[in-house]
Design an enzyme around this catalytic site. Structure first.
Site, PDB file in Angstrom:
ATOM      1  N   ASP A   1       0.860  -1.308   0.058  1.00 61.24           N
ATOM      2  CA  ASP A   1      -0.054  -0.093  -0.053  1.00 61.24           C
ATOM      3  C   ASP A   1       1.018   1.425   0.022  1.00 61.24           C
ATOM      4  O   ASP A   1       2.081   1.412   0.534  1.00 61.24           O
ATOM      5  CB  ASP A   1      -0.829   0.106   1.292  1.00 61.24           C
ATOM      6  CG  ASP A   1      -0.120   0.092   2.727  1.00 61.24           C
ATOM      7  OD1 ASP A   1       0.937  -0.528   2.666  1.00 61.24           O
ATOM      8  OD2 ASP A   1      -0.812   0.680   3.238  1.00 61.24           O
TER       9      ASP A   1
ATOM     10  N   GLU B   1       0.075  -1.248   5.758  1.00 61.11           N
ATOM     11  CA  GLU B   1       1.104  -0.835   6.687  1.00 61.11           C
ATOM     12  C   GLU B   1       0.921   0.476   6.998  1.00 61.11           C
ATOM     13  O   GLU B   1       1.389   1.066   8.097  1.00 61.11           O
ATOM     14  CB  GLU B   1       2.636  -0.926   6.012  1.00 61.11           C
ATOM     15  CG  GLU B   1       3.768  -0.899   6.905  1.00 61.11           C
ATOM     16  CD  GLU B   1       4.156   0.697   7.126  1.00 61.11           C
ATOM     17  OE1 GLU B   1       4.848   1.040   8.331  1.00 61.11           O
ATOM     18  OE2 GLU B   1       3.660   1.499   6.423  1.00 61.11           O
TER      19      GLU B   1
HETATM   20 ZN   LIG Z   1       6.603   2.242   4.502  1.00 63.46          ZN
END
Ligand SMILES: [Zn+2]
Length: 426
Positions: free
Chosen positions: A62, A126
């Protein structure tokens, strides 16, 4: 792109793309659907000896949003311009996620048959809380991703500090904690046409913000910092300065390279940054409550009570009229750095960058490594970069404009993963 809402991200598309890329003999591939279009890909090369150390190469798929107006190239174009790949995620951390996939594919193609198991995890989310990614995998499919040793973002970028010997490459061995807080400032409502001697929460909040911003908490020189100074082989005068609490503070207040000054300050202090304010209901009403958000980043050993004492000190006589609410309490974490993983990383780095020495460093922000450290794994933030992009530019690109990475850095990082896996697991 992950804006923090459950329906953003769409990382299953990345998992599918990586699966297509990795498909072939020698790799066990499994895609894990976490719902909402979020998901993770795991690739494994099973080791022959269950007692040998295992290694996880973990990259997130992401990225945070980007505003194209501030960019010289399309942030979602992935253009290759003059030897650099442009786009959101180029350094945070699609560069490493991709170079890990390249390394794993090459190892499998070369019939890599290690003693210890090698795992590659391309994970979602994340940039929010890992609720669909690393944390989710550990909660739901721990056996698929668990390893004794973990490598993830982000290190290997030489800092512009003088050293008497070869290049010094930081490796992230720990992360500061996050103790995000709401400071609720109370007042008394009234008619704003008669402001004299009113108890105005907004006016009080302005003073609270000023005091928090000007607060100078005590300096802490921990074991990671001491090892960083020692192994960096700094000129003696600078080493003495940075080895002393007053010296570090004075250095950070005056050093001309702002990026370095901010970073060295942040790894030696618990920091307080007022970032949001919300209050008032109408122009003609004296506000009775204002809420301030403060991003507090803690050093190891600093938890709620210590943060509370620091805020009391910062606020002084205003402390009794401020209510502190903790919004998150993620403590700092760290891995030891006298480990086989460190030694493998050191050998692999030196083979690619002559005379390079690794130096341990604490990360000011959080990564997925924290989930693995909490369960006892040794986890480092690593990588390897060319000198083409400066340290200041590199730092500014994280969640910033004009994010890009050069091809040589991608080559160096993929060589690094391959060499560490071979050194540690063979
Ligand atoms: Zn990162």
């Amino acid at each position: 792109m992950n804006d923090g809402t459950p329906d953003s991200g769409g990382e299953l598309r990345s998992a599918d793309l990586l699966r297509d890329y990795l498909e072939g003999p020698g790799l066990d591939l499994e895609r894990y659907d976490a719902g909402n279009g979020r998901g993770n890909l795991v690739a494994r090369i099973e080791g022959s000896d269950p007692s040998a150390p295992s290694l996880l190469l973990m990259g997130h798929t992401d990225v945070v949003p980007a505003n194209p107006e501030g960019w010289r190239h399309d942030p979602f174009g992935g253009e290759l311009v003059d030897g650099e790949i442009w786009g959101r995620g180029a350094v945070d951390m699609l560069n490493l996620t991709a170079s890990m996939a390249v390394a794993v594919k090459h190892l499998a193609a070369a019939s890599f048959a290690p003693r210890g198991t090698l795992i590659y995890l391309a994970c979602a989310d994340e940039e929010a809380l890992g609720a669909f990614g690393a944390d989710w995998m550990l909660r739901n499919h721990r056996d698929a991703v668990w390893a004794d040793c973990v490598l993830t973002e982000s290190g290997g970028f030489a800092m512009p500090l003088p050293s008497s010997s070869g290049p010094k490459l930081p490796v992230i061995v720990g992360e500061k904690g996050a103790y995000w807080s709401t400071l609720r400032v109370h007042g008394t409502p009234g008619h704003a046409s008669m402001p004299l001697r009113t108890d105005n929460a907004l006016v009080k909040a302005a003073e609270v913000v000023r005091r928090v911003a000007e607060y100078r908490p005590a300096t802490t020189l921990d074991g990671v910092w001491r090892a960083f100074i020692e192994r960096y082989d700094l000129p003696p005068e600078l080493a003495a300065r940075l080895g002393d609490a007053d010296g570090v503070r004075a250095f950070c207040e005056s050093y001309e390279d702002l990026g370095v000054a901010r970073e060295l300050h942040a790894v030696t202090h618990t920091t307080f940054a007022p970032t949001m304010a919300r209050g008032g209901v109408k122009t003609n009403v004296i506000p009775d409550v204002v809420e301030l958000q403060v991003d507090i980043r803690t050093l190891p050993g600093v938890r709620g009570p210590e943060v509370g004492a620091m805020l009391d000190e910062a606020l002084g006589d205003l402390a009794p009229s401020v209510e502190v609410v903790a919004d998150s309490d993620d403590p700092a974490n760290a891995s030891p750095f006298d480990t086989p993983l460190w030694d493998s990383l050191q050998r692999a780095s030196r083979a690619l960058v002559p005379n390079a020495t690794l130096v341990p460093l604490t990360s000011t922000g959080a990564t997925d490594a924290r989930f693995f450290r909490a369960l006892g794994a040794t986890a480092y933030g690593a990588g390897l970069f060319s000198e083409r992009i400066s340290y200041a530019e590199y730092g500014a690109m994280f969640h910033g404009n004009d994010e890009r990475v050069d091809l040589e850095s991608l080559r160096l990082s993929s060589e690094l993963w391959r060499a560490v896996a071979t050194d540690l697991l063979a």
